[in-house]
Enzyme design. Structure first.
Site, PDB file in Angstrom:
ATOM      1  N   GLY A 109       0.802  -1.219   0.000  1.00 36.28           N
ATOM      2  CA  GLY A 109       0.000   0.000   0.000  1.00 36.28           C
ATOM      3  C   GLY A 109       0.836   1.271   0.000  1.00 36.28           C
ATOM      4  CD  GLU A 112      -1.416  -1.240  -3.804  1.00 37.13           C
ATOM      5  OE1 GLU A 112      -1.392  -1.493  -2.586  1.00 37.13           O
ATOM      6  OE2 GLU A 112      -2.206  -1.781  -4.595  1.00 37.13           O
ATOM      7  CD  GLU A 132       0.460  -5.610  -1.963  1.00 39.09           C
ATOM      8  OE1 GLU A 132       1.426  -5.877  -2.724  1.00 39.09           O
ATOM      9  OE2 GLU A 132       0.066  -4.454  -1.770  1.00 39.09           O
TER      10      GLU A 132
END
Ligand code: CO8
Length: 258
Positions: A109, A112, A132
């Site tokens: 994240g 991201e 992930e």
């Protein structure tokens, strides 16, 4: 005293947001993402702000979504709370330029979040990964969509399927980041860039950001049409006339952000 997960500051026309969970390498939990979203929207609504910088610590921009928080969630938990959609995607509503200043880990994240910013300035220590798959999870905060658009399918598949980590130079070569700078200069150089951008006419910056984003999300014909209208709208801007007249008069333009 409880430390806030996000610190907010201003530097002239630049809003600065610092992710602040150092012990967890800035792992992104709901409290942090809620505060980040609120800070982004507050700066976006502030007439005195022309650009926003998001940064982390020397060790980590952010090591991803908070795994401890997520470990016991069920489908119904994430579905009903609108996980990711509810707070992570607030950044998509921001119309002003957002810069990420990344040192250390930008993983999952965290990577991201950086990808959702408009410009990424990476320190030489920056490391980017979407690991992930190691958790049997999926880069679900835009990673499987923004990464291939940023660096192409071949490199994106490699990163998503093998958890390959890129150093700053690789990330620069592949087009994942905008610039690489020495660690000691990361914040100053990013702030200088943000200040340079924020001094330009804000509505012009917003129109350019919207147009470039349209290139990601539409066909070329549609994108060109969007760009053409954005260009036509420039002729209704006092700043655009001031910019052109200042050039012809060999003087510095005085922008009113109108
Ligand atoms: N979540 C929670 N805690 C974390 C996280 C995280 N993502 N990353 C690090 N921490 C914690 C560690 O548990 C550790 O805590 P403690 O000191 O209490 O043991 C502390 O931060 C320091 O970490 P390490 O001791 O592991 O530090 P190292 O320097 O040895 O390693 C790494 C640094 C390589 C960054 C390592 O911490 C790591 O691999 N972290 C996890 C990275 C990761 O898998 N990120 C992806 C998470 S999933 C995700 O982001 C999905 C987003 C998409 C939407 C949601 C769908 C899943």
């Amino acid at each position: 005293m409880i430390e806030e997960p996000v610190r907010v500051d201003t530097r002239g026309r630049v809003g600065v947001i610092t992710l602040n969970r150092p012990k967890q390498l800035n792992a992104l939990n709901d409290a942090l993402m809620d505060q980040l979203g609120a800070a982004l929207l507050a700066f976006d609504a502030d007439d005195g702000i022309g650009a926003i910088v998001i940064t982390g610590s020397e060790r980590a921009f952010a090591a991803g979504a908070d795994i401890e928080a997520m470990a016991d969630w069920s489908f119904m938990d994430v579905y009903q709370s609108g996980f990711i959609t509810r707070n992570w995607e607030t950044i998509r509503r921001v119309r002003k330029p957002v810069l990420a200043a990344v040192a250390g880990f930008a993983m999952g994240g965290g990577c991201e979040l950086a990808l959702a910013c408009d410009i990424i300035v990476a320190a030489e220590s920056a490391k980017f990964a979407l690991p992930e798959i190691k958790l049997a999870m999926l880069p679900g905060a835009g990673g499987t969509q923004r990464l291939p658009r940023a660096i192409g399918k071949a490199k994106a598949m490699d990163m998503c399927l093998s958890a390959r980590m890129l150093d700053a130079q690789e990330a620069d070569r592949y087009g994942l980041v905008s610039r690489v700078v020495p660690d000691a200069e990361l914040l100053d150089r990013t702030l200088a860039l943000a200040e340079q951008i924020a001094a330009f006419s804000l509505p012009a910056l917003m129109a350019i950001k919207a147009s470039v984003n349209r290139a990601w999300e539409s066909s070329l014909t549609e994108g060109i049409l969007f760009e053409r209208h954005a260009l036509y709208e420039r002729f209704s801007s006092a700043d655009a006339h001031e910019g052109m007249r200042a050039f012809l008069g060999k003087r510095t333009p005085l922008f009113q952000h109108r």
